[in-house]
Design a protein around this motif. Sequence first.
Motif, PDB file in Angstrom:
ATOM      1  N   PHE A  94      -0.512  -0.365   2.062  1.00  0.00           N
ATOM      2  CA  PHE A  94      -0.654  -1.667   2.706  1.00  0.00           C
ATOM      3  C   PHE A  94      -1.252  -2.642   1.707  1.00  0.00           C
ATOM      4  O   PHE A  94      -2.269  -2.372   1.070  1.00  0.00           O
ATOM      5  CB  PHE A  94      -1.558  -1.559   3.937  1.00  0.00           C
ATOM      6  CG  PHE A  94      -1.725  -2.865   4.651  1.00  0.00           C
ATOM      7  CD1 PHE A  94      -0.676  -3.408   5.372  1.00  0.00           C
ATOM      8  CD2 PHE A  94      -2.915  -3.574   4.585  1.00  0.00           C
ATOM      9  CE1 PHE A  94      -0.816  -4.633   6.027  1.00  0.00           C
ATOM     10  CE2 PHE A  94      -3.073  -4.780   5.235  1.00  0.00           C
ATOM     11  CZ  PHE A  94      -2.012  -5.305   5.961  1.00  0.00           C
ATOM     12  N   ASP A  95      -0.616  -3.789   1.560  1.00  0.00           N
ATOM     13  CA  ASP A  95      -1.095  -4.843   0.667  1.00  0.00           C
ATOM     14  C   ASP A  95      -1.734  -5.923   1.521  1.00  0.00           C
ATOM     15  O   ASP A  95      -1.045  -6.678   2.203  1.00  0.00           O
ATOM     16  CB  ASP A  95       0.071  -5.415  -0.140  1.00  0.00           C
ATOM     17  CG  ASP A  95      -0.355  -6.498  -1.121  1.00  0.00           C
ATOM     18  OD1 ASP A  95      -1.470  -7.049  -0.975  1.00  0.00           O
ATOM     19  OD2 ASP A  95       0.434  -6.808  -2.018  1.00  0.00           O
ATOM     20  N   PRO A  96      -3.076  -6.011   1.517  1.00  0.00           N
ATOM     21  CA  PRO A  96      -3.748  -6.995   2.373  1.00  0.00           C
ATOM     22  C   PRO A  96      -3.440  -8.440   1.991  1.00  0.00           C
ATOM     23  O   PRO A  96      -3.507  -9.322   2.835  1.00  0.00           O
ATOM     24  CB  PRO A  96      -5.238  -6.681   2.191  1.00  0.00           C
ATOM     25  CG  PRO A  96      -5.325  -5.919   0.920  1.00  0.00           C
ATOM     26  CD  PRO A  96      -4.015  -5.221   0.728  1.00  0.00           C
ATOM     27  N   ASP A  97      -3.073  -8.683   0.736  1.00  0.00           N
ATOM     28  CA  ASP A  97      -2.733 -10.053   0.339  1.00  0.00           C
ATOM     29  C   ASP A  97      -1.393 -10.478   0.936  1.00  0.00           C
ATOM     30  O   ASP A  97      -1.201 -11.639   1.284  1.00  0.00           O
ATOM     31  CB  ASP A  97      -2.676 -10.177  -1.188  1.00  0.00           C
ATOM     32  CG  ASP A  97      -4.035  -9.943  -1.831  1.00  0.00           C
ATOM     33  OD1 ASP A  97      -5.063 -10.236  -1.169  1.00  0.00           O
ATOM     34  OD2 ASP A  97      -4.070  -9.452  -2.970  1.00  0.00           O
ATOM     35  N   CYS A 125       3.571  -3.612   3.927  1.00  0.00           N
ATOM     36  CA  CYS A 125       3.643  -2.383   3.153  1.00  0.00           C
ATOM     37  C   CYS A 125       4.423  -2.673   1.873  1.00  0.00           C
ATOM     38  O   CYS A 125       5.448  -3.349   1.920  1.00  0.00           O
ATOM     39  CB  CYS A 125       4.368  -1.294   3.933  1.00  0.00           C
ATOM     40  SG  CYS A 125       3.508  -0.803   5.446  1.00  0.00           S
ATOM     41  N   THR A 126       3.919  -2.193   0.745  1.00  0.00           N
ATOM     42  CA  THR A 126       4.609  -2.402  -0.523  1.00  0.00           C
ATOM     43  C   THR A 126       4.615  -1.110  -1.317  1.00  0.00           C
ATOM     44  O   THR A 126       3.713  -0.279  -1.187  1.00  0.00           O
ATOM     45  CB  THR A 126       3.935  -3.491  -1.383  1.00  0.00           C
ATOM     46  OG1 THR A 126       2.580  -3.104  -1.642  1.00  0.00           O
ATOM     47  CG2 THR A 126       3.952  -4.833  -0.708  1.00  0.00           C
ATOM     48  N   VAL A 127       5.640  -0.953  -2.137  1.00  0.00           N
ATOM     49  CA  VAL A 127       5.737   0.197  -3.017  1.00  0.00           C
ATOM     50  C   VAL A 127       4.943  -0.118  -4.281  1.00  0.00           C
ATOM     51  O   VAL A 127       5.114  -1.170  -4.885  1.00  0.00           O
ATOM     52  CB  VAL A 127       7.209   0.515  -3.360  1.00  0.00           C
ATOM     53  CG1 VAL A 127       7.300   1.658  -4.366  1.00  0.00           C
ATOM     54  CG2 VAL A 127       7.990   0.852  -2.096  1.00  0.00           C
ATOM     55  N   SER A 132     -10.850   0.978  -3.226  1.00  0.00           N
ATOM     56  CA  SER A 132     -10.384   0.258  -2.044  1.00  0.00           C
ATOM     57  C   SER A 132      -9.042  -0.432  -2.280  1.00  0.00           C
ATOM     58  O   SER A 132      -8.383  -0.839  -1.335  1.00  0.00           O
ATOM     59  CB  SER A 132     -11.419  -0.776  -1.598  1.00  0.00           C
ATOM     60  OG  SER A 132     -11.604  -1.749  -2.609  1.00  0.00           O
ATOM     61  N   ARG A 133      -8.652  -0.568  -3.544  1.00  0.00           N
ATOM     62  CA  ARG A 133      -7.365  -1.182  -3.853  1.00  0.00           C
ATOM     63  C   ARG A 133      -6.852  -0.611  -5.162  1.00  0.00           C
ATOM     64  O   ARG A 133      -7.611  -0.014  -5.924  1.00  0.00           O
ATOM     65  CB  ARG A 133      -7.472  -2.704  -3.934  1.00  0.00           C
ATOM     66  CG  ARG A 133      -8.363  -3.199  -5.041  1.00  0.00           C
ATOM     67  CD  ARG A 133      -8.549  -4.720  -5.045  1.00  0.00           C
ATOM     68  NE  ARG A 133      -9.349  -5.100  -6.192  1.00  0.00           N
ATOM     69  CZ  ARG A 133      -8.845  -5.466  -7.363  1.00  0.00           C
ATOM     70  NH1 ARG A 133      -7.546  -5.550  -7.530  1.00  0.00           N
ATOM     71  NH2 ARG A 133      -9.624  -5.776  -8.373  1.00  0.00           N
TER      72      ARG A 133
END
Length: 139
Positions: free
Chosen positions: A65-68, A72-74, A88-89
């Motif tokens: 999961f990309d919060p920006d 969902c991103t690969v 966390s990232r």
Amino acid sequence: RLQLTDRQLEQMMAVHSDGGGTFSSEEAACQFVQNNVKTLLASFVPDCIYQPKDMSTVHIGDTVFDPDELACTVVDCPSYQVLMSDGSRVFCQNCSAGLIPDADRISCDFCDKGSAVSDSKITCETCSAGHYAENRGMT
């Protein structure tokens, strides 16, 4: 769109007043949701949110999961960068001078003696005539 199996529908109707139970339609639906949270989440919520990965174990090609982007991103990095995590990232980072990405692109390797990082920053190449890298990782 939610589709119930025959068994799920039978379970919900058994507690409904029309099916011999004592629940209203809202109560029967509420109980169904409470008893089937995991199944419903798996159906409606993307895996990257429902089953998030530990950011310290993410690899290139994993979906997170990309919060920006709120999506969902690969995970991917340019071939000359490695994947890093702060817990966390995840983010891409260049290797330090004299280092190239390893095969999995999760850490950096030194170039051997007699070689230096190529212009592509992804391989080591033999030093040109008249030059020599005396130690590993020299630039």
